[in-house]
Write an enzyme that holds these catalytic residues in place. Structure first.
Site, PDB file in Angstrom:
ATOM      1  CG  ASN A   9       1.360  -1.060  -1.666  1.00  0.00           C
ATOM      2  OD1 ASN A   9       1.394  -1.437  -0.483  1.00  0.00           O
ATOM      3  ND2 ASN A   9       1.637   0.182  -2.032  1.00  0.00           N
ATOM      4  CD1 TRP A  10      -2.484  -6.370  -0.566  1.00  0.00           C
ATOM      5  CD2 TRP A  10      -2.170  -7.677   1.233  1.00  0.00           C
ATOM      6  NE1 TRP A  10      -2.689  -7.669  -0.961  1.00  0.00           N
ATOM      7  CE2 TRP A  10      -2.504  -8.491   0.142  1.00  0.00           C
ATOM      8  CE3 TRP A  10      -1.920  -8.273   2.474  1.00  0.00           C
ATOM      9  CZ2 TRP A  10      -2.594  -9.882   0.231  1.00  0.00           C
ATOM     10  CZ3 TRP A  10      -2.008  -9.657   2.579  1.00  0.00           C
ATOM     11  CH2 TRP A  10      -2.353 -10.444   1.461  1.00  0.00           C
ATOM     12  CE  LYS A  11      -1.530   2.018  -1.894  1.00  0.00           C
ATOM     13  NZ  LYS A  11      -2.086   3.188  -2.578  1.00  0.00           N
ATOM     14  CG  HIS A  95       3.907   3.794  -2.578  1.00  0.00           C
ATOM     15  ND1 HIS A  95       3.009   4.794  -2.290  1.00  0.00           N
ATOM     16  CD2 HIS A  95       3.260   2.915  -3.391  1.00  0.00           C
ATOM     17  CE1 HIS A  95       1.855   4.524  -2.904  1.00  0.00           C
ATOM     18  NE2 HIS A  95       1.981   3.388  -3.577  1.00  0.00           N
ATOM     19  CD  GLU A  97      -0.133   5.572  -0.674  1.00  0.00           C
ATOM     20  OE1 GLU A  97       0.188   4.550  -0.037  1.00  0.00           O
ATOM     21  OE2 GLU A  97      -1.019   5.574  -1.555  1.00  0.00           O
ATOM     22  CD  GLU A 167       2.334   2.793  -7.550  1.00  0.00           C
ATOM     23  OE1 GLU A 167       1.500   1.891  -7.637  1.00  0.00           O
ATOM     24  OE2 GLU A 167       2.686   3.297  -6.467  1.00  0.00           O
ATOM     25  N   GLY A 173      -5.573   5.533  -6.047  1.00  0.00           N
ATOM     26  CA  GLY A 173      -6.728   5.546  -5.158  1.00  0.00           C
ATOM     27  C   GLY A 173      -7.842   6.488  -5.595  1.00  0.00           C
ATOM     28  CB  SER A 213      -7.109   3.575 -10.553  1.00  0.00           C
ATOM     29  OG  SER A 213      -7.223   4.528  -9.509  1.00  0.00           O
ATOM     30  N   GLY A 234      -3.097  -1.375  -5.743  1.00  0.00           N
ATOM     31  CA  GLY A 234      -3.471  -1.044  -4.370  1.00  0.00           C
ATOM     32  C   GLY A 234      -4.832  -1.624  -4.039  1.00  0.00           C
ATOM     33  N   GLY A 235      -5.859  -0.805  -4.129  1.00  0.00           N
ATOM     34  CA  GLY A 235      -7.217  -1.178  -3.720  1.00  0.00           C
ATOM     35  C   GLY A 235      -7.691  -2.530  -4.241  1.00  0.00           C
TER      36      GLY A 235
END
Ligand code: 13P
Length: 251
Positions: A9-11, A95, A97, A167, A173, A213, A234-235
């Protein structure tokens, strides 16, 4: 047996050039990866160009959200069929977010997931508790409410075209991964809920991804758990080498 699914997920990161450039590198790094479904989720504006770059590869494309109507006067929204048109096979829905910053509810998650599936997409439906909820011992209640709400009215067929992503919000993150045992405990709980709602064999076939993470050095432990069938990253999905290392967790 459930085919593991590793999704990036590149957000809100990467221009079109950055996205296509990374995909070019990634394709080489995972060209020999077999028995794992690999998905990347760039921003909307990069989808169609990334789809072109992925042609002939074993990497599939996801969007990070969608709307539930097919068309109409809905300024700013993107319909599931337009995601298919842009080359997507998957879409992430609900998600944390989006729940936290954009008012996503279990009801909108449910409408989006149903619309996405009827357009031919696989819906990656996200659930997860906040730190306050975990500390108040409400993890299972929160997950149960989100799961039942998100999958309300699903047929067996709709379920088969869905993936669940667990999640925990406190692990996103933050560098704080849930321990293998903490993650497995919730995944097993989710599967038991799926058994109650949809029966044993449908529940056994469902993939439940862990997100929060995930890194190359913790993915193996997580993936060795019975009810963890993949990762939503993510990251660590933003760089080709670290995402490839996660996708290649079995080698
Ligand atoms: P991180 O891997 O950066 O914690 O993000 C997880 C996530 O939100 C994926 O959807």
């Amino acid at each position: 047996m459930r085919t593991p699914l590793i999704a990036g997920n590149w957000k809100l990161f990467k221009t079109i050039d950055e996205a296509t450039g990374m995909v070019k590198e990634l394709k080489t790094l995972v060209a020999a990866t077999a028995g794992v479904e690999i998905v990347v989720a760039p921003v909307f504006t990069a989808l169609s160009r990334v789809a072109d770059s992925l042609t002939g590869s074993n990497i599939r494309l996801a969007a990070q959200d969608c709307f539930w109507e097919e068309e109409g006067a809905y300024t700013g929204e993107v319909a599931p069929k337009l995601l298919v048109d842009a080359g997507c096979s998957h879409v992430i829905i609900g998600h944390s977010e989006r729940r936290q910053y954009f008012g996503e509810t279990d009801e909108t998650v449910n409408k989006k997931a149903k619309a996405a599936i009827s357009a031919g997409l696989t819906a990656i439906v996200c659930v997860g508790e906040t730190l306050a909820e975990r500390e108040a011992d409400r993890t299972f209640t929160v997950i149960e409410t989100q799961l039942k709400g998100g999958l309300a009215g699903f047929s067996a067929d709709q379920l088969a075209k869905s993936v669940i992503a667990y999640e925990p919000v406190w692990a996103i993150g933050t560098g704080k991964t849930a321990s293998d045992a903490q993650a497995q405990e919730v995944h097993a709980f989710i599967r038991s809920l799926l058994v109650n709602l949809f029966g044993q064999s449908a529940a056994e076939a469902m993939r439940i991804l862990y997100g929060g993470s995930v890194k190359p050095d913790n993915v193996k432990g997580l993936m060795s758990q019975n009810d963890i069938d993949g990762a939503l990253v993510g990251g660590a999905s933003l760089k080709a080498d670290s995402f490839a290392a996660i996708a290649n967790f079995a080698s």
